[in-house]
Design an enzyme around this catalytic site. Sequence first.
Site, PDB file in Angstrom:
ATOM      1  N   ALA A 115      62.403  36.595  18.197  1.00 22.86           N
ATOM      2  CA  ALA A 115      63.643  36.581  18.966  1.00 22.86           C
ATOM      3  C   ALA A 115      64.703  37.250  18.097  1.00 22.86           C
ATOM      4  O   ALA A 115      64.572  37.300  16.868  1.00 22.86           O
ATOM      5  CB  ALA A 115      64.029  35.150  19.295  1.00 22.86           C
TER       6      ALA A 115
ATOM      7  N   GLY B  47      59.026  34.586  18.085  1.00 19.79           N
ATOM      8  CA  GLY B  47      58.912  34.835  19.523  1.00 19.79           C
ATOM      9  C   GLY B  47      57.851  35.860  19.881  1.00 19.79           C
ATOM     10  O   GLY B  47      57.345  35.863  21.011  1.00 19.79           O
TER      11      GLY B  47
ATOM     12  N   GLU C 242      54.708  33.989  19.901  1.00 15.45           N
ATOM     13  CA  GLU C 242      54.787  33.132  21.098  1.00 15.45           C
ATOM     14  C   GLU C 242      54.502  33.931  22.371  1.00 15.45           C
ATOM     15  O   GLU C 242      53.848  33.430  23.292  1.00 15.45           O
ATOM     16  CB  GLU C 242      56.169  32.464  21.137  1.00 15.45           C
ATOM     17  CG  GLU C 242      56.309  31.423  20.026  1.00 15.45           C
ATOM     18  CD  GLU C 242      57.733  30.908  19.837  1.00 15.45           C
ATOM     19  OE1 GLU C 242      58.675  31.736  19.804  1.00 15.45           O
ATOM     20  OE2 GLU C 242      57.917  29.684  19.723  1.00 15.45           O
TER      21      GLU C 242
ATOM     22  N   GLU D 218      59.950  30.540  11.623  1.00 13.89           N
ATOM     23  CA  GLU D 218      61.266  30.013  11.996  1.00 13.89           C
ATOM     24  C   GLU D 218      61.872  29.033  10.994  1.00 13.89           C
ATOM     25  O   GLU D 218      63.084  29.045  10.768  1.00 13.89           O
ATOM     26  CB  GLU D 218      61.199  29.331  13.376  1.00 13.89           C
ATOM     27  CG  GLU D 218      61.126  30.297  14.544  1.00 13.89           C
ATOM     28  CD  GLU D 218      59.705  30.657  14.956  1.00 13.89           C
ATOM     29  OE1 GLU D 218      58.780  30.451  14.145  1.00 13.89           O
ATOM     30  OE2 GLU D 218      59.521  31.134  16.078  1.00 13.89           O
TER      31      GLU D 218
END
Length: 258
Positions: free
Chosen positions: A64, A109, A112, A132
């Site tokens: 992200a 992300g 993910e 993260e």
Amino acid sequence: METIILQKEENIAVLTISRPKALNALNTKVLKELDGAIDEIENDNEIYALVITGDGEKAFVAGADIAEMKDMNPKEARNFSILGNKVFRRIESLRIPTIAAVNGYALGGGCELAMACDIRIASETAKFGQPEVGLGITPGFGGTQRLSRIVGKSKAKELIFTGDVIDANEALRIGLVNKVVKKEELIDEAKKLANKISQNAPIAVGLAKAAIDRGYQADIDTAIMYEAEVFSQCFATEDQKDGMTAFTEKRKVEKFKN
Ligand code: HXC
């Protein structure tokens, strides 16, 4: 769409996340455009399988967007997580099979997103991780849930607690990816697999996907009843008639219709 490229080739589609200057990092714009691309895919009955990849040599998706998240307050962060989770859940729930062609970094992300796909093929240069906690946050687009479902709880905890980045062969070893191929062969291999799947009866493939996914969350008795349900639904399709008639006539179905 500025950050998503959607190309259709016969009965398959290739969706490319394209923000190469930021290693395809997922910001709100990318997520919204991805959501729009899913509408398009859902409404196109001619697409039987989807390949998702990243633009450029270096990254599938490097996570992200950290620059966008940096100054978020808890409410904004929650909305961002909910947006990404909604979009990824839509990908996961698509009727058609999805294949992540992981061409480089799949971090946070990005890992993910790959995990929201049904199958993952990685290039030898791919790297996976959930880094993260090194940024002071937890995974937020499903990583704490899907990683443990794919590789088991203990390995997921090790990867998430350490933030370790692993290479494609280690990802293969722990079952995070289905196959590792040479960098230059990645897209062709992913398309080849998508094309192979798309030769089979699309309704049956979609129902099998739903049975596996729904059954995975249920107890075995509920799950096998769900299988009996989708199995019986196949018998209301032309594909079942065509497929079984072709077998008894010792020929192959040229193209399933549904
Ligand atoms: C924003 C990013 C980015 C990211 C890379 N870039 N990753 N921008 N968000 N996640 C940008 C860099 O700032 C840089 O921009 C350009 O892409 C190239 O990256 P470099 O770092 O210069 O490349 P390199 O040295 O080769 O390192 C590659 C890398 C590194 C190891 C992948 O970029 C990296 O560690 N990225 C962050 C990975 C990460 O922590 N991901 C998890 C994010 S949190 P400029 O403008 O300087 O050229 C997350 C949470 C998900 O994903 C849940 C949210 C709810």
